[in-house]
Design an enzyme around this catalytic site. Structure first.
Site, short mmCIF file in Angstrom:
data_model
loop_
_atom_site.label_atom_id
_atom_site.label_comp_id
_atom_site.label_asym_id
_atom_site.label_seq_id
_atom_site.Cartn_x
_atom_site.Cartn_y
_atom_site.Cartn_z
N ASP A 1 0.85 -1.20 0.00
CA ASP A 1 0.00 0.00 0.00
C ASP A 1 0.88 1.25 0.00
O ASP A 1 2.10 1.16 -0.17
CB ASP A 1 -0.98 -0.02 1.18
CG ASP A 1 -0.28 -0.03 2.54
OD1 ASP A 1 0.91 0.31 2.63
OD2 ASP A 1 -0.96 -0.37 3.53
N ILE A 2 0.29 2.39 0.22
CA ILE A 2 1.01 3.65 0.17
C ILE A 2 2.11 3.74 1.23
O ILE A 2 3.08 4.46 1.08
CB ILE A 2 0.02 4.84 0.28
CG1 ILE A 2 0.69 6.14 -0.13
CG2 ILE A 2 -0.57 4.92 1.67
CD1 ILE A 2 -0.27 7.29 -0.33
#
Length: 137
Positions: free
Chosen positions: A15-16
């Site tokens: 994810d980020i």
């Protein structure tokens, strides 16, 4: 009976924050269950009887992050047997550090496609699951 598979963390799992996205763990756990059922032998035969395993509950506890290039091991086993249901205990471990990354309890019911409802597990599967539970104690 316990089944263990390995999954290497790839870039698309992140994810980020650059660690494994929480939704990906559901996929890792599902892959572990499919491998378990392949070894256990509870797939095609049930489908031929018009039955299927339907997930009705998943509880996940996240314990540590998984990162790019980690090798994660998904450990899967039965933990509880009911009349229409079975619960599986799953653990995701970092293979290099032996760190617990996540653990989950997943409950299935035996589902009749014809009746569109949960039905009692066939006796032969109940006995087979009970034996697997006794072996893992």
């Amino acid at each position: 009976m316990i089944n263990i598979i390995q999954i290497k963390v790839r870039g698309y799992h992140l994810d980020i924050f650059q660690h494994v996205n929480n939704a990906r763990y559901l996929e890792f756990l599902e892959e572990g269950r499919w491998a378990f059922f392949d070894e256990f032998g509870a797939g095609t035969e049930l489908m031929e009887q018009g039955l299927a395993w339907a997930v009705v509950n998943i509880n996940i506890d996240f314990r540590a992050e998984g990162n790019f290039a980690d090798v994660l091991e998904v450990h899967t086993q039965f933990s509880k047997l009911g009349n229409r249901s079975v619960t599986m205990k799953q653990r995701i471990m970092n293979a290099k550090t032996d760190t617990l990354v996540a653990e989950a309890d997943v409950t299935y019911v035996c589902f009749s496609k014809e009746k569109k409802a949960a039905v009692p597990l066939p006796d032969d599967y109940k006995m087979k699951i009970q034996k697997a539970l006794e072996e893992s104690d």
